[in-house]
Scaffold this motif. Structure first.
Motif, PDB file in Angstrom:
ATOM      1  N   ILE A  52       0.845  -1.204   0.000  1.00  0.00           N
ATOM      2  CA  ILE A  52       0.000   0.000   0.000  1.00  0.00           C
ATOM      3  C   ILE A  52       0.875   1.247   0.000  1.00  0.00           C
ATOM      4  CG2 ILE A  52      -1.618   1.372   1.375  1.00  0.00           C
ATOM      5  CD1 ILE A  52      -2.885  -1.292   2.292  1.00  0.00           C
ATOM      6  N   ASN A  53       1.915   1.239   0.806  1.00  0.00           N
ATOM      7  CA  ASN A  53       2.819   2.394   0.872  1.00  0.00           C
ATOM      8  C   ASN A  53       3.506   2.636  -0.472  1.00  0.00           C
ATOM      9  OD1 ASN A  53       2.156   2.900   3.541  1.00  0.00           O
ATOM     10  ND2 ASN A  53       3.903   1.772   4.341  1.00  0.00           N
ATOM     11  N   LYS A  54       3.921   1.583  -1.151  1.00  0.00           N
ATOM     12  CA  LYS A  54       4.545   1.718  -2.465  1.00  0.00           C
ATOM     13  C   LYS A  54       3.540   2.204  -3.507  1.00  0.00           C
ATOM     14  CE  LYS A  54       7.992  -1.942  -1.936  1.00  0.00           C
ATOM     15  NZ  LYS A  54       8.385  -3.283  -2.432  1.00  0.00           N
ATOM     16  N   ALA A  55       2.296   1.756  -3.396  1.00  0.00           N
ATOM     17  CA  ALA A  55       1.269   2.104  -4.383  1.00  0.00           C
ATOM     18  C   ALA A  55       0.960   3.597  -4.379  1.00  0.00           C
ATOM     19  CB  ALA A  55      -0.004   1.293  -4.125  1.00  0.00           C
ATOM     20  N   LYS A  56       1.181   4.256  -3.254  1.00  0.00           N
ATOM     21  CA  LYS A  56       0.920   5.703  -3.176  1.00  0.00           C
ATOM     22  C   LYS A  56       1.739   6.481  -4.191  1.00  0.00           C
ATOM     23  CE  LYS A  56       1.859   6.282   1.124  1.00  0.00           C
ATOM     24  NZ  LYS A  56       2.070   6.786   2.474  1.00  0.00           N
ATOM     25  N   ASP A  57       2.892   5.950  -4.565  1.00  0.00           N
ATOM     26  CA  ASP A  57       3.797   6.645  -5.477  1.00  0.00           C
ATOM     27  C   ASP A  57       3.530   6.337  -6.948  1.00  0.00           C
ATOM     28  OD1 ASP A  57       5.088   7.763  -3.264  1.00  0.00           O
ATOM     29  OD2 ASP A  57       6.484   6.073  -3.116  1.00  0.00           O
ATOM     30  N   VAL A  58       2.543   5.489  -7.226  1.00  0.00           N
ATOM     31  CA  VAL A  58       2.242   5.107  -8.605  1.00  0.00           C
ATOM     32  C   VAL A  58       1.144   6.019  -9.142  1.00  0.00           C
ATOM     33  CG1 VAL A  58       1.468   3.257 -10.126  1.00  0.00           C
ATOM     34  CG2 VAL A  58       2.892   2.726  -8.133  1.00  0.00           C
ATOM     35  N   GLU A  59       1.506   6.850 -10.096  1.00  0.00           N
ATOM     36  CA  GLU A  59       0.541   7.779 -10.674  1.00  0.00           C
ATOM     37  C   GLU A  59      -0.548   6.996 -11.410  1.00  0.00           C
ATOM     38  OE1 GLU A  59       0.408  11.479 -13.818  1.00  0.00           O
ATOM     39  OE2 GLU A  59       2.292  10.971 -12.835  1.00  0.00           O
ATOM     40  N   GLY A  60      -1.788   7.342 -11.124  1.00  0.00           N
ATOM     41  CA  GLY A  60      -2.913   6.719 -11.800  1.00  0.00           C
ATOM     42  C   GLY A  60      -3.400   5.424 -11.183  1.00  0.00           C
ATOM     43  N   LEU A  61      -2.842   5.021 -10.058  1.00  0.00           N
ATOM     44  CA  LEU A  61      -3.290   3.798  -9.391  1.00  0.00           C
ATOM     45  C   LEU A  61      -4.204   4.162  -8.236  1.00  0.00           C
ATOM     46  CD1 LEU A  61      -3.276   0.747  -9.062  1.00  0.00           C
ATOM     47  CD2 LEU A  61      -1.191   0.975  -7.699  1.00  0.00           C
ATOM     48  N   ILE A  62      -5.410   3.668  -8.301  1.00  0.00           N
ATOM     49  CA  ILE A  62      -6.391   3.889  -7.241  1.00  0.00           C
ATOM     50  C   ILE A  62      -6.579   2.576  -6.494  1.00  0.00           C
ATOM     51  CG2 ILE A  62      -8.803   4.447  -6.727  1.00  0.00           C
ATOM     52  CD1 ILE A  62      -8.755   6.181  -9.285  1.00  0.00           C
ATOM     53  N   LEU A  63      -6.483   2.641  -5.191  1.00  0.00           N
ATOM     54  CA  LEU A  63      -6.617   1.459  -4.343  1.00  0.00           C
ATOM     55  C   LEU A  63      -7.944   1.532  -3.605  1.00  0.00           C
ATOM     56  CD1 LEU A  63      -5.209  -1.077  -3.270  1.00  0.00           C
ATOM     57  CD2 LEU A  63      -4.159   0.350  -1.518  1.00  0.00           C
ATOM     58  N   LEU A  64      -8.770   0.504  -3.794  1.00  0.00           N
ATOM     59  CA  LEU A  64     -10.061   0.396  -3.112  1.00  0.00           C
ATOM     60  C   LEU A  64     -10.073  -0.872  -2.279  1.00  0.00           C
ATOM     61  CD1 LEU A  64     -12.560   1.192  -6.027  1.00  0.00           C
ATOM     62  CD2 LEU A  64     -11.800   2.733  -4.225  1.00  0.00           C
ATOM     63  N   GLY A  65     -10.692  -0.800  -1.123  1.00  0.00           N
ATOM     64  CA  GLY A  65     -10.840  -1.969  -0.279  1.00  0.00           C
ATOM     65  C   GLY A  65     -12.257  -2.051   0.260  1.00  0.00           C
ATOM     66  N   ALA A  66     -12.691  -3.256   0.558  1.00  0.00           N
ATOM     67  CA  ALA A  66     -14.030  -3.448   1.101  1.00  0.00           C
ATOM     68  C   ALA A  66     -13.990  -4.485   2.223  1.00  0.00           C
ATOM     69  CB  ALA A  66     -14.987  -3.922   0.005  1.00  0.00           C
ATOM     70  N   THR A  67     -14.885  -4.298   3.178  1.00  0.00           N
ATOM     71  CA  THR A  67     -15.018  -5.248   4.275  1.00  0.00           C
ATOM     72  C   THR A  67     -16.409  -5.127   4.868  1.00  0.00           C
ATOM     73  OG1 THR A  67     -14.159  -5.967   6.408  1.00  0.00           O
ATOM     74  CG2 THR A  67     -14.052  -3.611   5.965  1.00  0.00           C
ATOM     75  N   ASN A  68     -16.901  -6.203   5.386  1.00  0.00           N
ATOM     76  CA  ASN A  68     -18.147  -6.179   6.147  1.00  0.00           C
ATOM     77  C   ASN A  68     -17.858  -5.989   7.628  1.00  0.00           C
ATOM     78  OD1 ASN A  68     -19.900  -6.618   3.959  1.00  0.00           O
ATOM     79  ND2 ASN A  68     -19.464  -8.808   4.011  1.00  0.00           N
ATOM     80  N   TYR A  69     -16.609  -6.145   8.026  1.00  0.00           N
ATOM     81  CA  TYR A  69     -16.232  -6.114   9.435  1.00  0.00           C
ATOM     82  C   TYR A  69     -15.033  -5.190   9.641  1.00  0.00           C
ATOM     83  CZ  TYR A  69     -19.110 -10.267   9.147  1.00  0.00           C
ATOM     84  OH  TYR A  69     -20.133 -11.131   8.882  1.00  0.00           O
ATOM     85  N   VAL A  70     -15.255  -3.896   9.563  1.00  0.00           N
ATOM     86  CA  VAL A  70     -14.164  -2.927   9.645  1.00  0.00           C
ATOM     87  C   VAL A  70     -13.415  -3.046  10.975  1.00  0.00           C
ATOM     88  CG1 VAL A  70     -15.483  -0.966  10.544  1.00  0.00           C
ATOM     89  CG2 VAL A  70     -13.529  -0.567   9.057  1.00  0.00           C
ATOM     90  N   ASP A  71     -14.068  -3.486  12.025  1.00  0.00           N
ATOM     91  CA  ASP A  71     -13.405  -3.639  13.324  1.00  0.00           C
ATOM     92  C   ASP A  71     -12.372  -4.770  13.324  1.00  0.00           C
ATOM     93  OD1 ASP A  71     -14.939  -1.567  14.272  1.00  0.00           O
ATOM     94  OD2 ASP A  71     -16.405  -2.857  15.264  1.00  0.00           O
ATOM     95  N   ALA A  72     -12.476  -5.682  12.359  1.00  0.00           N
ATOM     96  CA  ALA A  72     -11.535  -6.798  12.293  1.00  0.00           C
ATOM     97  C   ALA A  72     -10.307  -6.486  11.452  1.00  0.00           C
ATOM     98  CB  ALA A  72     -12.243  -8.033  11.728  1.00  0.00           C
ATOM     99  N   VAL A  73     -10.301  -5.333  10.782  1.00  0.00           N
ATOM    100  CA  VAL A  73      -9.166  -4.947   9.938  1.00  0.00           C
ATOM    101  C   VAL A  73      -8.103  -4.284  10.816  1.00  0.00           C
ATOM    102  CG1 VAL A  73      -8.445  -3.554   7.955  1.00  0.00           C
ATOM    103  CG2 VAL A  73     -10.727  -4.590   7.987  1.00  0.00           C
ATOM    104  N   ASP A  74      -6.857  -4.653  10.602  1.00  0.00           N
ATOM    105  CA  ASP A  74      -5.766  -4.046  11.356  1.00  0.00           C
ATOM    106  C   ASP A  74      -5.826  -2.535  11.184  1.00  0.00           C
ATOM    107  OD1 ASP A  74      -2.915  -3.017  11.769  1.00  0.00           O
ATOM    108  OD2 ASP A  74      -2.748  -5.088  12.450  1.00  0.00           O
TER     109      ASP A  74
END
Length: 103
Positions: A52-74
């Motif tokens: 994820i940290n490396k992806a921030k530097d890639v122009e034109g790359l959008i990162l999307l994430g989904a979860t039903n249990y946001v409390d379980a995500v680090d």
């Protein structure tokens, strides 16, 4: 899992502009989990954070994430700077369900 993660991010970077969608973010677990395979999962979470940290530097790359249990995500995965915009989508009401069904 780490190899697949690396491959997915590499393909998204190469295809940019692109959207990389990570579904079920909660399945990655949390680094402080006391599970049978906690050491392995800690490595997976750390690998995801690195990508994820490396992806921030890639122009034109959008990162999307989904979860039903946001409390379980680090918490490090969803902190600001990684996933900045967080949307809560509630279950549809009766009208919304009827509108989505054919005929």
């Amino acid at each position: 899992m780490l190899a697949a993660l690396d491959r997915a991010f590499a393909e998204a970077k190469e295809a940019a502009p692109a959207v990389l969608f990570i579904d079920e973010l909660d399945s990655v677990s949390q680094r402080d989990a006391r599970e049978f395979n906690a050491t392995y999962m800690r490595g997976v979470v750390n690998g995801l954070l690195e990508q994820i940290n490396k992806a921030k530097d890639v122009e034109g790359l959008i990162l999307l994430g989904a979860t039903n249990y946001v409390d379980a995500v680090d918490s490090a995965v969803i902190r600001s700077g990684r996933f900045d915009l967080k949307l809560h989508l509630p279950y549809p009401d009766k009208g919304g369900l009827e509108a989505s069904l054919p005929g």
